[in-house]
Design an enzyme around this catalytic site. Structure first.
Site, PDB file in Angstrom:
ATOM      1  N   TYR A  69      31.597  34.811  15.198  1.00  0.00           N
ATOM      2  CA  TYR A  69      32.832  34.914  14.421  1.00  0.00           C
ATOM      3  C   TYR A  69      33.546  36.211  14.818  1.00  0.00           C
ATOM      4  O   TYR A  69      33.403  37.253  14.168  1.00  0.00           O
ATOM      5  CB  TYR A  69      32.536  34.955  12.917  1.00  0.00           C
ATOM      6  CG  TYR A  69      32.075  33.668  12.298  1.00  0.00           C
ATOM      7  CD1 TYR A  69      32.166  32.452  12.971  1.00  0.00           C
ATOM      8  CD2 TYR A  69      31.544  33.652  11.013  1.00  0.00           C
ATOM      9  CE1 TYR A  69      31.746  31.275  12.377  1.00  0.00           C
ATOM     10  CE2 TYR A  69      31.123  32.476  10.411  1.00  0.00           C
ATOM     11  CZ  TYR A  69      31.217  31.290  11.105  1.00  0.00           C
ATOM     12  OH  TYR A  69      30.800  30.121  10.522  1.00  0.00           O
ATOM     13  N   PHE A 218      33.510  23.459   5.249  1.00  0.00           N
ATOM     14  CA  PHE A 218      34.745  22.662   5.279  1.00  0.00           C
ATOM     15  C   PHE A 218      34.938  21.870   3.985  1.00  0.00           C
ATOM     16  O   PHE A 218      35.562  20.813   3.983  1.00  0.00           O
ATOM     17  CB  PHE A 218      34.798  21.716   6.480  1.00  0.00           C
ATOM     18  CG  PHE A 218      34.740  22.403   7.815  1.00  0.00           C
ATOM     19  CD1 PHE A 218      35.377  23.614   8.019  1.00  0.00           C
ATOM     20  CD2 PHE A 218      34.054  21.842   8.882  1.00  0.00           C
ATOM     21  CE1 PHE A 218      35.323  24.247   9.257  1.00  0.00           C
ATOM     22  CE2 PHE A 218      34.004  22.458  10.120  1.00  0.00           C
ATOM     23  CZ  PHE A 218      34.636  23.673  10.310  1.00  0.00           C
ATOM     24  N   GLY A 222      38.187  20.039   4.741  1.00  0.00           N
ATOM     25  CA  GLY A 222      37.992  18.622   5.028  1.00  0.00           C
ATOM     26  C   GLY A 222      38.149  18.332   6.508  1.00  0.00           C
ATOM     27  O   GLY A 222      37.612  19.040   7.362  1.00  0.00           O
TER      28      GLY A 222
END
Length: 302
Positions: A69, A218, A222
Site C-alpha cells: 500500500y 470492499f 462493492g
C-alpha cells in the site's frame, strides 16, 4: 444519542486468536491518496496521520495494512508507524503478503521462499519485532490451485516468532481447509458486501461455524473494488439509508456487520468525516425486513 454511537464499542468485539478486537476496524489502503496506489492525488500527510490517531481515539484497535500500500510519495505502513508508535498495547495490526510491488510500482507475486522478505519488509516499515496477524493473500490466478507451499512457509515464520497469528485472504472454502490442516487460521479476509454471491455467503457462514473471524473488504465499494463505490447506489440501499437518515455507505457497513457476530469491518478512508460515519455505522441496527430486502439483491442489482 448514546456515547457509544460515536465509538467502535457499539458494534461489540470478536477474537483474532488470543487477541480481542472491536468489530469496526480500519483499512489503510486509502491513506496514501484519493485512489489506491498511484492512481489518485496524494493525501496530505498530516491529515492521514490525524485520521489514524482519531481512529484509535474512537476505539479502533484493528488496523489492516500492507507493504504494497504505497504511492510515489506515501507509504501506508510508514504512516501507521509515524501516527501510532509507540503502539497501544491493545492495537492489533494485520498485514498481508504474497503480492508485492517493486520500486516502480509494478506488481509481482512472491515464491514461498520470498515470503520471509515480505514479512521482514512489513516489520521494518511498522517498527515491530513481530506481526500480530499476517494474511496470505491468494492471487486471482490461484483461486483454484493449492496454497499449501505458501501457507506452509508462513507457518514456519510463525514458528520462528516473526508472526503471532495467520489468516488467509481471497480464498475458497477448499483452500481454507487446506490452510487449517497446516497451521491454525484466525481469520478469512475476502470481498463481501450487499449483493455477495452464494459461495461467498456460504464461506461467511462456515467461518461462523468454525469460530473464525470473517473480515470482508470492499464492503462499501462493492463491485467498484479499489476504485470505490459507484456515484449512484441501488434504490434498495438508498431507501434504507433515507429511512434511517444515514448514508448508503453506512447502510452497507451495518448490513455486513449484522451478518454475524464474527464479522469484522475494515473500512478505509483518508477523510476525517468519512471515518466518523464509518464508526457510527457500527451502532446502526437494520430491521429484519431491511436485512432481508438487501440480502435479496444480487450483483447485477447492486
Amino acid at each position: 444519542m448514546s456515547p457509544q454511537t460515536n465509538t467502535t464499542a457499539a458494534a461489540g468485539t470478536w477474537r483474532l486468536g488470543d487477541l480481542t478486537v472491536n468489530r469496526v476496524g480500519f483499512g489503510a489502503m486509502r491513506l496514501t491518496g484519493t485512489a489506491p496506489f498511484d492512481r489518485g492525488v496524494p493525501r496530505d500527510r498530516e491529515q492521514a496521520i490525524g485520521v489514524l490517531r482519531r481512529a484509535v481515539e474512537l476505539g479502533v484497535n484493528h488496523i489492516d495494512t500492507a507493504a504494497f500500500y504505497f504511492s510515489a510519495t506515501r507509504s501506508a505502513n510508514e504512516l501507521v508507524n509515524r501516527a501510532l508508535a509507540p503502539y497501544p498495547e491493545d492495537l492489533v495490526i494485520a498485514t498481508k503478503v504474497w503480492p508485492g510491488r517493486d520500486a516502480s510500482g509494478a506488481w509481482w507475486w512472491a515464491a514461498p521462499e520470498q515470503l520471509r522478505g515480505q514479512v521482514e519488509e512489513n516489520l521494518r516499515q511498522l517498527g515491530r519485532d513481530h506481526l500480530d496477524v499476517v494474511n496470505l493473500r491468494v492471487p486471482p490466478s490461484r483461486r483454484t490451485g493449492s496454497i499449501s507451499e505458501h501457507f506452509g512457509a508462513l507457518a514456519e515464520l510463525r514458528d520462528a516468532g516473526l508472526i503471532r497469528h495467520l489468516g488467509v485472504s481471497n480464498v475458497t472454502s477448499r483452500q481454507l481447509a487446506e490452510a487449517r490442516a497446516i497451521a491454525p487460521v484466525v481469520c478469512v479476509q475476502n470481498p463481501y458486501g450487499v449483493g455477495a454471491a452464494s459461495e461467498d455467503r456460504a464461506l461467511l457462514r462456515l467461518c461462523g461455524e468454525l469460530g473464525l473471524a470473517f473480515v470482508p473488504f470492499f464492503a462499501i465499494a462493492g463491485a467498484g473494488r479499489e476504485a470505490g463505490p459507484a456515484a449512484g447506489d441501488s434504490e434498495e440501499v438508498c431507501a434504507v439509508a433515507r429511512a434511517h437518515g444515514v448514508s448508503p455507505a453506512q447502510v452497507r457497513l451495518a448490513w455486513t456487520l449484522q451478518q454475524g457476530p464474527h464479522v469484522l469491518a475494515i473500512p478505509g478512508t483518508g477523510d476525517p468525516g468519512h471515518l466518523a460515519q464509518n464508526v457510527a455505522a457500527g451502532a446502526l441496527r437494520l430491521s429484519k425486513e431491511e436485512l432481508a430486502r438487501l440480502a435479496s439483491l444480487r450483483p447485477a442489482a447492486v
